[in-house]
Scaffold this motif. Structure first.
Motif, short mmCIF file in Angstrom:
data_model
loop_
_atom_site.label_atom_id
_atom_site.label_comp_id
_atom_site.label_asym_id
_atom_site.label_seq_id
_atom_site.Cartn_x
_atom_site.Cartn_y
_atom_site.Cartn_z
N GLY A 288 16.42 10.48 7.61
CA GLY A 288 15.44 9.80 6.77
C GLY A 288 15.28 8.34 7.12
N LEU A 289 14.02 7.90 7.26
CA LEU A 289 13.72 6.50 7.56
C LEU A 289 13.08 5.78 6.39
N LEU A 290 12.19 6.49 5.67
CA LEU A 290 11.39 5.80 4.65
C LEU A 290 10.92 6.80 3.61
N ILE A 291 10.96 6.39 2.36
CA ILE A 291 10.33 7.13 1.27
C ILE A 291 9.67 6.11 0.35
N ASN A 292 8.74 6.56 -0.48
CA ASN A 292 8.09 5.66 -1.44
C ASN A 292 8.40 6.11 -2.87
N PRO A 293 8.04 5.30 -3.88
CA PRO A 293 8.35 5.65 -5.28
C PRO A 293 7.77 6.99 -5.71
N ALA A 294 6.60 7.37 -5.18
CA ALA A 294 6.00 8.65 -5.56
C ALA A 294 6.90 9.81 -5.11
N TYR A 295 7.57 9.64 -3.97
CA TYR A 295 8.51 10.65 -3.49
C TYR A 295 9.68 10.79 -4.47
N THR A 296 10.21 9.65 -4.90
CA THR A 296 11.32 9.68 -5.87
C THR A 296 10.89 10.31 -7.17
N ILE B 234 0.84 -1.21 0.00
CA ILE B 234 0.00 0.00 0.00
C ILE B 234 0.87 1.25 0.00
N ILE B 235 1.88 1.26 0.86
CA ILE B 235 2.76 2.43 0.95
C ILE B 235 3.51 2.65 -0.35
N GLN B 236 4.03 1.55 -0.91
CA GLN B 236 4.83 1.68 -2.12
C GLN B 236 3.99 2.04 -3.34
N SER B 237 2.71 1.65 -3.34
CA SER B 237 1.86 1.93 -4.51
C SER B 237 1.07 3.22 -4.37
N SER B 238 1.18 3.91 -3.23
CA SER B 238 0.43 5.15 -3.02
C SER B 238 0.91 6.23 -3.97
N ASP B 239 -0.04 7.01 -4.53
CA ASP B 239 0.29 8.14 -5.38
C ASP B 239 0.75 9.35 -4.57
N GLU B 240 0.53 9.30 -3.25
CA GLU B 240 0.99 10.38 -2.39
C GLU B 240 2.48 10.19 -2.09
N ALA B 241 3.26 11.24 -2.31
CA ALA B 241 4.68 11.18 -2.00
C ALA B 241 4.87 11.27 -0.49
N ILE B 242 5.48 10.24 0.09
CA ILE B 242 5.59 10.14 1.55
C ILE B 242 7.06 10.05 1.96
N SER B 243 7.41 10.80 3.00
CA SER B 243 8.74 10.69 3.60
C SER B 243 8.59 10.67 5.12
#
Length: 685
Positions: A258-266, A241-250
């Motif tokens: 930094g602990l975590l980012i998802n593909p939308a953030y990149t 869910i986190i990795q597929s979210s369209d919301e950029a999350i950090s």
């Protein structure tokens, strides 16, 4: 305890509900979803958690955190707008991240407690059976779980040799080989099957001083393995869910690393995991202050901060909230929105609204409310006309629903997948009307666009065109319209070449065309062309038996527009409205109901008689009241401004007298409808 409301009873909301219900940190005070049968709503009711179908009612509670798991950006914005200043709003994707962090925190605490507690507490509280032997093989420890698993009392085995208790034991072999043996099957003398792990005990000098075994009933071990498999599946789902979210999350820790980012953030920032994880929170900032560090310092969320991030200097809007567990700050989570994407979506939304407003028919015959005899005939006539290409003339007073009929006729015809163009003939100035209807060629007049312009009739080709206020057309346009109806072709302004078109014409008027023909303001030949399929729509005063059904339909419509939950209207209120003659027809009825709903209290759900204004007192004022005295001379104001002010007062009173009917207002004032529109625009009415 943090007071929590969960918005959205789908899979995400249900998962968050189940996880938070097991937590001692959060108290779920409300579950909201428009569907009372949603999975999350049912789960909340089982746990005796209050539920609401309108999330705004939940805001009345003293909330600390709101979890929005709907995935709908419009819902997120509305909650953000209406919630309290001290309330934290967390999207569903971020909520799942926080849940994962909470679980990890609890696991670490449990591990710390297990390693630092006293030996007897460990032995007697663990669910694993444990037995410890010394270097000679004698049993020196035997915990409560071992008693239950082996069905043997502790006092019966302490001090005995392990061979006497378990003849097939492998603990002596473990001491000899100094090798751990994991998940081995063993059968006790009473036939009980166990799964055991054997570990040698070594002191600081690396001398073997004994061994211990941890064991569990075989059936219990199988059940535990199944539970572990389920937990891994949940973890995999949360990560997906986190990795597929369209919301950029950090996410950063309490030190801002930094602990975590998802593909939308990149995708938005252009920064990869290796460039962010473990690095300071300011690593992605090009222009502006790090909101992560600000939140870590203040422990308060920030919303809607504009900045530029990443090597591409991407303009973004940032929302950041602190992660607080048991009153301790553990880090912060940020959600980044690409401004260019928001602008593109806004542009597309405006374009879609424009298309819907100008080129599409929104209503069908299902939207026409009324079962009276006065409505059955026009509805049947309209349905019959929809199956033919004949020109339709809709006649009736202002506010009776002529445009609604036009939409329904188009949607029921074989042209429903083509354009539906609406034109108010009285709202366009006479100088522009011809070019708007029929278009113009390049160079037709000063200021003409290069390449010319397509008119409404060409735009509606293969579809339908709705000509409202047809009785207000000037004589020269009437002649051109007659040619269009006869020859099925148009000629652009400044052009000479006829352009063939195939357009279904639906006209509407609220004036008496026969009288207009007698006075010479409307062409008789055009009248006969338009009057091929006349449909007369009865005014509301002649079909008052439809009042209840109309009122209930309009209440539902107003509920959606105003965000209210009005359930209906009483018989007394309907009776009061039936006394009135409704000069403004259905449009006036909608106005009255909308006004009543606006002034109703939030705890009122039924429109009653006292909500309906006294119509007797609101009977239109006598015409002579229009001729009131001027306001008089005002020092410091020029004459033109005083005259405009007086003229505006006269027009406003005339509007009130005629219930907003522009045609009757213009007639009473002795001016044309087009001139009335001009004055309204000039005086900003």
């Amino acid at each position: 305890m943090q007071k929590v409301m969960i918005v959205g009873g789908g899979v995400g909301g249900t998962t968050v509900l189940k996880l938070l219900s097991e937590s001692e940190v959060f108290s779920i005070v409300c579950m909201a979803d428009t569907n009372e049968s949603a999975e999350g709503m049912l789960a909340a009711k089982e746990r005796r958690i209050p539920t609401v179908t309108n999330w705004s009612k939940g805001l009345e509670r003293d909330l600390d955190i709101i979890f929005d798991t709907t995935g709908d950006p419009s819902v997120y914005k509305k909650i953000k707008r209406d919630m309290g200043e001290q309330t934290i709003l967390i999207p569903g994707s971020v909520a799942l991240i926080m849940t994962k962090l909470f679980e990890e925190k609890n696991r670490l605490i449990s591990k710390l407690e297990n390693t630092s507690a006293k030996m007897d507490l460990i032995l007697n509280t663990t669910s694993e059976g444990m037995v410890v032997i010394d270097h000679e093989g004698f049993i020196i420890m035997f915990n409560d779980s071992a008693e239950r698993a082996s069905d043997t009392k502790r006092e019966d085995v302490i001090g005995r040799h392990i061979k006497d208790f378990i003849p097939a034991t492998g603990l002596l072999r473990v001491m000899q080989t100094n090798q751990k043996e994991v998940n081995q099957e063993i059968t006790l003398g009473n036939g009980m099957e166990l799964i055991t792990t054997r570990i040698p005990l070594v002191n600081a000098d690396k001398e073997i001083i004994g061994a211990f075994a941890v064991f569990r009933n075989k059936m219990e071990a199988v059940r535990l393995a199944e539970q572990i498999t389920d937990l891994k599946e949940i973890q995999t789902m949360l990560q997906a869910i986190i990795q597929s979210s369209d919301e950029a999350i950090s996410v950063v820790d309490d030190q801002g690393r930094g602990l975590l980012i998802n593909p939308a953030y990149t995708r938005i920032t252009g920064l990869t995991k290796t460039q962010v994880i473990g690095k300071p929170a300011s690593i992605d900032i090009y222009e502006g202050e790090s909101m992560h560090m600000k939140v870590l310092q203040t422990k308060k969320p920030v919303r809607g901060v504009n900045m530029r991030v990443g090597p591409k200097h991407k303009e973004v809007i940032v929302n950041v909230a602190p992660i607080i567990v048991d009153g301790c700050l553990k880090g912060s989570v940020g959600v980044i929105h690409d401004v260019s994407e928001i602008q593109a979506l806004t542009h597309e939304l405006n374009r879609a609204r424009q298309i819907i407003r100008t080129l599409q028919a929104k209503y069908s015959f299902d939207d026409i409310i009324g079962a009276s005899e006065e409505m059955k005939l026009p509805i049947e006539q309209a349905k019959l006309s929809a199956r033919t290409p004949a020109t339709v003339l809709l006649r009736g007073e202002s506010g009776t629903g002529k445009e609604l009929f036009a939409h329904a006729i188009h949607n029921a015809s074989d042209r429903k997948f083509n354009k539906f163009v609406r034109v108010n003939c009285a709202a366009i100035s006479e100088s522009l009307l011809e070019s708007e209807l029929f278009g113009y060629d390049e160079g037709a007049f000063t200021g003409a666009s290069r390449g010319g312009k397509v008119g409404f009739f060409e735009e509606a080709n293969q579809g339908s065109i709705f000509l409202d206020e047809i009785g207000e057309l000037p004589a020269n346009i009437q002649a051109k319209l007659l040619r269009v109806l006869q020859e099925k072709e148009i000629v652009r302004v400044g052009g000479t070449k006829p352009i063939p078109i195939n357009v279904r014409v639906i006209a509407a008027t609220n004036i008496n065309l026969e009288q207009a023909i007698a006075s010479g303001s409307f062409r008789e030949d055009l009248y006969f062309r338009l009057n091929r399929m006349p449909i007369f729509i009865a005014p509301l005063r002649k079909r008052k038996e439809d009042l209840r059904e109309l009122a209930e339909h309009l209440i539902n419509k107003i509920n959606q527009e105003y965000g209210r939950s009005i359930e209906g209207i009483t018989a007394a209120a309907i009776h009061k409205m039936q006394i009135y003659n409704w000069p403004g027809n259905v449009r006036e009825l909608e106005n009255i109901l909308g006004r009543a709903i606006i002034f109703m209290k939030l705890n009122e759900t039924i429109i009653d008689i006292h909500h309906i204004p006294d119509f007797i007192e609101e009977i239109p004022l006598k015409q002579e009241k229009l001729l009131m005295k001027p306001s008089g001379y005002v020092s410091g104001k020029p004459l033109s401004e005083i005259i405009d002010q007086y003229e505006a007062e006269i027009i406003q009173q005339a509007f009130h007298t005629h219930q907003g009917n522009k045609t009757l207002t213009a007639k009473a004032l002795g001016i044309s409808v087009r001139n009335l529109y001009y004055k309204m625009e000039k005086l900003k009415l």
